[in-house]
Design a protein around this motif. Structure first.
Motif, PDB file in Angstrom:
ATOM      1  N   TYR A  10      39.530  -1.208 -34.772  1.00 25.24           N
ATOM      2  CA  TYR A  10      38.879   0.109 -34.783  1.00 25.24           C
ATOM      3  C   TYR A  10      39.862   1.203 -34.396  1.00 25.24           C
ATOM      4  CZ  TYR A  10      35.551   3.821 -33.650  1.00 25.24           C
ATOM      5  OH  TYR A  10      34.878   5.006 -33.603  1.00 25.24           O
ATOM      6  N   THR A  50      35.996   6.687 -39.225  1.00 28.21           N
ATOM      7  CA  THR A  50      35.615   5.991 -37.981  1.00 28.21           C
ATOM      8  C   THR A  50      34.095   5.879 -37.848  1.00 28.21           C
ATOM      9  OG1 THR A  50      35.823   8.102 -36.800  1.00 28.21           O
ATOM     10  CG2 THR A  50      37.696   6.613 -36.700  1.00 28.21           C
ATOM     11  N   ILE A  51      33.376   6.879 -38.367  1.00 33.82           N
ATOM     12  CA  ILE A  51      31.907   6.787 -38.361  1.00 33.82           C
ATOM     13  C   ILE A  51      31.452   5.653 -39.274  1.00 33.82           C
ATOM     14  CG2 ILE A  51      29.804   7.968 -39.104  1.00 33.82           C
ATOM     15  CD1 ILE A  51      31.096  10.582 -38.092  1.00 33.82           C
ATOM     16  N   ARG A  53      33.073   2.959 -39.884  1.00 37.58           N
ATOM     17  CA  ARG A  53      33.425   1.680 -39.265  1.00 37.58           C
ATOM     18  C   ARG A  53      32.710   1.444 -37.938  1.00 37.58           C
ATOM     19  NH1 ARG A  53      37.645  -1.528 -41.071  1.00 37.58           N
ATOM     20  NH2 ARG A  53      37.701  -2.455 -38.990  1.00 37.58           N
ATOM     21  N   ALA A  54      31.973   2.434 -37.447  1.00 39.25           N
ATOM     22  CA  ALA A  54      31.290   2.286 -36.154  1.00 39.25           C
ATOM     23  C   ALA A  54      30.352   1.075 -36.103  1.00 39.25           C
ATOM     24  CB  ALA A  54      30.536   3.568 -35.818  1.00 39.25           C
ATOM     25  N   TYR A  58      30.443  -1.905 -33.111  1.00 37.17           N
ATOM     26  CA  TYR A  58      29.270  -2.130 -32.262  1.00 37.17           C
ATOM     27  C   TYR A  58      28.653  -3.505 -32.526  1.00 37.17           C
ATOM     28  CZ  TYR A  58      29.565   2.814 -31.048  1.00 37.17           C
ATOM     29  OH  TYR A  58      29.988   4.032 -30.598  1.00 37.17           O
TER      30      TYR A  58
END
Length: 200
Positions: A10, A50-51, A53-54, A58
């Protein structure tokens, strides 16, 4: 190791202008080759990426930590002498190992599928072109090494869970044989002795 690779993936793929770095934190010390409108564009693409891949981080952290804690609990509970373990516990341990192996197999498949779909998006392609202009060809839309490492360690865990199933079932058979032999010995030793007088 799976957890570490997921988190590393990440942050490695977050880019120079990830959301955590844009607020003046420790990430602000990074050198950025982008300037002006190009910097603003790459910052927006980094944040969008990045959103996307969030859910991977998580979900990966939740699965890794959850199964890790459960596995440690099972190992601690099973760290007793074979003769003191309840017979059903070994079957429960084998069933848990099967479910954990299936869970990790499913998790790896979903993780890689989602990662490849994210890498196929227009956001990733535009981001790749912007970084390539500055010679940063490692920031591309191929499957990253950290994603591959996470999948590899997860596959090793699946193998270890499989070995755990075999060992648990083997211990169950040994325990059953041991307890059955003790039961037979007890029955033999407690059998009544008949005294025959020798006369009718």
């Amino acid at each position: 190791m799976v957890l570490m690779c997921i988190v590393a993936s990440y942050f490695v793929l977050a880019g120079f202008s990830a959301s955590f770095a844009s607020g003046g934190g420790f990430g602000s010390n990074y050198y950025s080759p982008f300037e002006g409108t190009e910097l603003e564009e790459v910052r927006q693409l980094d944040q969008q990426y990045t959103i996307l891949r969030a859910p991977l981080i998580y979900g990966g952290v939740a699965v890794s930590l959850g199964l890790g804690v459960l596995t440690m609990g099972v190992l601690l509970q099973g760290a007793k002498s074979l003769t003191k373990l309840p017979r059903n516990w070994l079957l429960l341990e084998a069933a848990f190992s099967v479910l954990a192996a299936v869970g990790y197999c499913t998790g790896v498949g979903v993780y890689l599928h989602v990662a490849l779909r994210i890498n196929a998006t227009d956001t990733c392609k535009r981001r790749e072109r912007l970084y390539a202009r500055k010679g940063l060809t490692w920031m591309n839309c191929q499957l990253s090494g950290t994603d591959g490492a996470a999948a590899t360690f997860a596959c090793l865990l699946v193998i270890m869970y499989g070995v755990s199933v075999v060992l648990a079932l083997r211990s169950y058979r040994e325990q059953k044989h041991y307890k059955d032999s003790r039961e037979q010995h007890r029955n033999y030793s407690e059998a009544p002795e008949y005294l025959w007088s020798g006369t009718l």
